[in-house]
Motif scaffolding. Sequence first.
Motif, PDB file in Angstrom:
ATOM      1  N   ILE A   1      28.281  79.861  63.969  1.00 19.88           N
ATOM      2  CA  ILE A   1      28.629  78.577  63.368  1.00 19.88           C
ATOM      3  C   ILE A   1      28.838  78.479  61.803  1.00 19.88           C
ATOM      4  CG2 ILE A   1      28.228  76.007  63.266  1.00 19.88           C
ATOM      5  CD1 ILE A   1      27.071  76.220  66.128  1.00 19.88           C
ATOM      6  N   LYS A   2      27.880  78.858  61.131  1.00 20.09           N
ATOM      7  CA  LYS A   2      27.802  78.722  59.706  1.00 20.09           C
ATOM      8  C   LYS A   2      28.864  79.737  59.130  1.00 20.09           C
ATOM      9  CE  LYS A   2      22.712  77.891  59.281  1.00 20.09           C
ATOM     10  NZ  LYS A   2      21.375  78.449  58.973  1.00 20.09           N
ATOM     11  N   GLN A   3      28.863  81.058  60.041  1.00 20.55           N
ATOM     12  CA  GLN A   3      29.909  81.964  59.451  1.00 20.55           C
ATOM     13  C   GLN A   3      31.300  81.603  59.531  1.00 20.55           C
ATOM     14  OE1 GLN A   3      30.636  85.643  61.845  1.00 20.55           O
ATOM     15  NE2 GLN A   3      30.513  86.601  59.826  1.00 20.55           N
ATOM     16  N   ASN A   4      31.570  80.928  60.738  1.00 15.96           N
ATOM     17  CA  ASN A   4      32.850  80.393  61.080  1.00 15.96           C
ATOM     18  C   ASN A   4      33.188  79.082  60.379  1.00 15.96           C
ATOM     19  OD1 ASN A   4      33.421  82.337  62.910  1.00 15.96           O
ATOM     20  ND2 ASN A   4      32.577  81.113  64.637  1.00 15.96           N
ATOM     21  N   SER A   5      32.096  78.294  59.902  1.00  9.94           N
ATOM     22  CA  SER A   5      32.401  77.212  59.190  1.00  9.94           C
ATOM     23  C   SER A   5      32.681  77.490  57.503  1.00  9.94           C
ATOM     24  CB  SER A   5      31.025  76.160  59.003  1.00  9.94           C
ATOM     25  OG  SER A   5      30.836  75.638  60.503  1.00  9.94           O
ATOM     26  N   ARG A   6      32.262  78.616  57.285  1.00 15.57           N
ATOM     27  CA  ARG A   6      32.549  79.222  55.979  1.00 15.57           C
ATOM     28  C   ARG A   6      34.050  79.500  56.011  1.00 15.57           C
ATOM     29  NH1 ARG A   6      27.026  81.338  56.586  1.00 15.57           N
ATOM     30  NH2 ARG A   6      27.708  83.261  56.894  1.00 15.57           N
TER      31      ARG A   6
ATOM     32  N   GLN B   1      29.278  79.636  46.442  1.00 16.72           N
ATOM     33  CA  GLN B   1      28.021  79.646  46.757  1.00 16.72           C
ATOM     34  C   GLN B   1      27.248  78.494  47.179  1.00 16.72           C
ATOM     35  OE1 GLN B   1      26.810  82.679  48.143  1.00 16.72           O
ATOM     36  NE2 GLN B   1      28.846  83.500  47.751  1.00 16.72           N
ATOM     37  N   LYS B   2      27.195  77.492  46.296  1.00 20.57           N
ATOM     38  CA  LYS B   2      26.794  76.220  46.361  1.00 20.57           C
ATOM     39  C   LYS B   2      27.450  75.466  47.637  1.00 20.57           C
ATOM     40  CE  LYS B   2      26.302  71.672  44.051  1.00 20.57           C
ATOM     41  NZ  LYS B   2      26.663  70.834  42.795  1.00 20.57           N
ATOM     42  N   LEU B   3      28.842  75.551  47.933  1.00 21.09           N
ATOM     43  CA  LEU B   3      29.468  75.035  49.020  1.00 21.09           C
ATOM     44  C   LEU B   3      28.637  75.560  50.317  1.00 21.09           C
ATOM     45  CD1 LEU B   3      31.455  73.136  50.207  1.00 21.09           C
ATOM     46  CD2 LEU B   3      33.115  75.111  50.037  1.00 21.09           C
TER      47      LEU B   3
ATOM     48  N   VAL C   1      31.874  69.303  51.627  1.00 23.04           N
ATOM     49  CA  VAL C   1      31.838  69.217  49.862  1.00 23.04           C
ATOM     50  C   VAL C   1      31.667  68.013  49.465  1.00 23.04           C
ATOM     51  CG1 VAL C   1      34.393  68.386  49.573  1.00 23.04           C
ATOM     52  CG2 VAL C   1      33.516  70.024  48.105  1.00 23.04           C
ATOM     53  N   GLY C   2      31.667  66.702  50.271  1.00 22.19           N
ATOM     54  CA  GLY C   2      31.363  65.517  49.909  1.00 22.19           C
ATOM     55  C   GLY C   2      32.343  64.621  50.039  1.00 22.19           C
ATOM     56  N   LYS C   3      33.544  64.882  50.591  1.00 23.43           N
ATOM     57  CA  LYS C   3      34.727  63.806  51.086  1.00 23.43           C
ATOM     58  C   LYS C   3      33.995  62.377  51.385  1.00 23.43           C
ATOM     59  CE  LYS C   3      36.808  66.560  53.875  1.00 23.43           C
ATOM     60  NZ  LYS C   3      36.030  67.892  53.762  1.00 23.43           N
ATOM     61  N   THR C   4      33.253  62.309  52.241  1.00 26.61           N
ATOM     62  CA  THR C   4      32.906  60.937  52.837  1.00 26.61           C
ATOM     63  C   THR C   4      32.176  60.069  51.841  1.00 26.61           C
ATOM     64  OG1 THR C   4      32.455  61.847  55.134  1.00 26.61           O
ATOM     65  CG2 THR C   4      31.111  59.767  54.582  1.00 26.61           C
TER      66      THR C   4
ATOM     67  N   GLY D   1      25.835  76.797  50.609  1.00 23.72           N
ATOM     68  CA  GLY D   1      24.619  76.540  50.828  1.00 23.72           C
ATOM     69  C   GLY D   1      24.537  74.996  51.594  1.00 23.72           C
ATOM     70  N   ARG D   2      25.532  74.260  51.431  1.00 19.21           N
ATOM     71  CA  ARG D   2      25.700  72.989  51.894  1.00 19.21           C
ATOM     72  C   ARG D   2      26.095  73.072  53.331  1.00 19.21           C
ATOM     73  NH1 ARG D   2      26.530  68.294  47.855  1.00 19.21           N
ATOM     74  NH2 ARG D   2      27.799  67.617  49.675  1.00 19.21           N
ATOM     75  N   ILE D   3      27.061  74.116  53.468  1.00 18.31           N
ATOM     76  CA  ILE D   3      27.337  74.173  54.838  1.00 18.31           C
ATOM     77  C   ILE D   3      26.231  74.694  55.873  1.00 18.31           C
ATOM     78  CG2 ILE D   3      29.004  75.774  56.341  1.00 18.31           C
ATOM     79  CD1 ILE D   3      31.149  75.801  54.204  1.00 18.31           C
ATOM     80  N   ASN D   4      25.646  75.778  55.323  1.00 23.51           N
ATOM     81  CA  ASN D   4      24.436  76.265  56.262  1.00 23.51           C
ATOM     82  C   ASN D   4      23.544  75.145  56.206  1.00 23.51           C
ATOM     83  OD1 ASN D   4      25.599  78.688  55.976  1.00 23.51           O
ATOM     84  ND2 ASN D   4      24.391  79.518  54.534  1.00 23.51           N
ATOM     85  N   LEU D   5      23.194  74.509  55.407  1.00 20.87           N
ATOM     86  CA  LEU D   5      22.148  73.276  55.498  1.00 20.87           C
ATOM     87  C   LEU D   5      22.504  72.177  56.527  1.00 20.87           C
ATOM     88  CD1 LEU D   5      19.592  71.810  54.894  1.00 20.87           C
ATOM     89  CD2 LEU D   5      20.812  70.666  52.826  1.00 20.87           C
ATOM     90  N   ARG D   6      23.979  71.941  56.432  1.00 25.54           N
ATOM     91  CA  ARG D   6      24.565  70.953  57.471  1.00 25.54           C
ATOM     92  C   ARG D   6      24.344  71.532  58.981  1.00 25.54           C
ATOM     93  NH1 ARG D   6      30.708  68.569  56.870  1.00 25.54           N
ATOM     94  NH2 ARG D   6      29.364  67.004  55.762  1.00 25.54           N
ATOM     95  N   VAL D   7      24.574  72.719  58.970  1.00 24.53           N
ATOM     96  CA  VAL D   7      24.446  73.128  60.574  1.00 24.53           C
ATOM     97  C   VAL D   7      23.335  73.146  60.804  1.00 24.53           C
ATOM     98  CG1 VAL D   7      24.716  75.347  61.910  1.00 24.53           C
ATOM     99  CG2 VAL D   7      26.542  74.841  60.168  1.00 24.53           C
ATOM    100  N   ASP D   8      22.193  73.674  60.274  1.00 24.28           N
ATOM    101  CA  ASP D   8      20.801  73.449  60.716  1.00 24.28           C
ATOM    102  C   ASP D   8      20.470  71.823  60.917  1.00 24.28           C
ATOM    103  OD1 ASP D   8      20.413  76.123  60.190  1.00 24.28           O
ATOM    104  OD2 ASP D   8      19.608  75.890  58.052  1.00 24.28           O
ATOM    105  N   MET D   9      20.856  70.728  60.177  1.00 21.29           N
ATOM    106  CA  MET D   9      20.557  69.656  60.246  1.00 21.29           C
ATOM    107  C   MET D   9      21.265  69.237  61.843  1.00 21.29           C
ATOM    108  SD  MET D   9      21.152  67.948  56.671  1.00 21.29           S
ATOM    109  CE  MET D   9      20.967  66.324  57.205  1.00 21.29           C
ATOM    110  N   MET D  10      22.637  69.704  62.039  1.00 24.45           N
ATOM    111  CA  MET D  10      23.159  69.356  63.158  1.00 24.45           C
ATOM    112  C   MET D  10      22.409  69.909  64.565  1.00 24.45           C
ATOM    113  SD  MET D  10      27.158  70.499  62.480  1.00 24.45           S
ATOM    114  CE  MET D  10      28.280  69.467  61.636  1.00 24.45           C
ATOM    115  N   ILE D  11      21.841  71.072  64.368  1.00 23.34           N
ATOM    116  CA  ILE D  11      20.803  71.538  65.419  1.00 23.34           C
ATOM    117  C   ILE D  11      19.627  70.512  65.512  1.00 23.34           C
ATOM    118  CG2 ILE D  11      19.647  73.547  66.319  1.00 23.34           C
ATOM    119  CD1 ILE D  11      22.631  74.005  66.438  1.00 23.34           C
ATOM    120  N   GLU D  12      19.223  70.338  64.342  1.00 15.66           N
ATOM    121  CA  GLU D  12      17.864  69.204  64.719  1.00 15.66           C
ATOM    122  C   GLU D  12      18.324  67.905  65.294  1.00 15.66           C
ATOM    123  OE1 GLU D  12      15.947  68.905  61.015  1.00 15.66           O
ATOM    124  OE2 GLU D  12      15.689  71.080  60.537  1.00 15.66           O
ATOM    125  N   MET D  13      19.573  67.698  65.052  1.00 14.36           N
ATOM    126  CA  MET D  13      20.031  66.233  65.411  1.00 14.36           C
ATOM    127  C   MET D  13      20.361  66.094  67.197  1.00 14.36           C
ATOM    128  SD  MET D  13      22.134  65.021  62.219  1.00 14.36           S
ATOM    129  CE  MET D  13      22.889  63.625  63.086  1.00 14.36           C
TER     130      MET D  13
END
Length: 299
Positions: A262-267, A203-205, A17-20, A207-219
């Motif tokens: 991961i996306k589903q469980n993160s949501r 839905q915005k949240l 959500v943007g806590k950091t 979307g952010r979760i899904n994008l974060r998971v994709d970035m984690m895989i890339e990293m």
Amino acid sequence: MTGNAKRLIVVVGPTAVGKTAMGIALAKHFKTEIISADSRQFYREMSIGTAKPDVNELTEVRHHFIDSHTIEEEYSAGDFERDVLSLLDMLFEKQDVVVMVGGSGLFVRAVCEGLDTLPKAPTVVRERLNDIFEREGLEPLQQKLKEIDPDYYRHADIQNPQRVIRALEVYEATGQPFSSYRVREMVKRPFEIVTIGLNMERQKLYGRINLRVDMMIEMGLVDEVRSLLPYRSKPALLTVGYAEIFDFIDGEISLEEAISRIKQNSRRYAKRQITWFKKYGDTVWFEPEDWQGILSFLT
């Protein structure tokens, strides 16, 4: 702020959500430091899957309890309560305000309200329960908890393996249900606590979760998880982002399925976090972009 009171500003909310970013902005505004209350960011070996602040973020503001422990150590919410209160004593000698950021509800509660003193179970008990979890999944452990401690079962986050296993550990070590130890009243801290909750349209949240998971895989999340195979029974690794990749490494599911889970469980985890913090204390909720509203509330 009232009088000369010392104040702990706690920033909570769901994952992604943007806590950091908010914690850093607040710490810079108040010229202070940050305490991380994310129960997985303590561990040096877990970085990608825990979405730790990056190098630039860590250099902007001093953070505590990031990379503070090794996965080989057991570090409980009670340990965190003790260590944070000791740290706050030192920080409040030079600061009027300290910021604490995190989505781990039990660890936030430990600092803000105190926890019941729970007995430690023998290592062999935890290992046996972890073995059941690995071989048979969470359901038989949930059923056992429902039988021996229906009160805790009704109120606990029974989708969280750590919580379920911890409750069973206490029962097996003492013969008493976990709920029987949860009777202590809230502890009054010698500082003011203000809790800010961040949330956004669902839905915005997601979307952010899904994008974060994709970035984690890339990293390189898969390689990170592979490096942790010797420690896979540790409680911190029985969590979203790690458990699913272990299943992939074991050949039980494809990488695509692991990412989807991961996306589903993160949501699902985000929903549980929101529910927890809405029930918890006097949290005041804001949109992450509402900097002026948050600042006006705090000052």
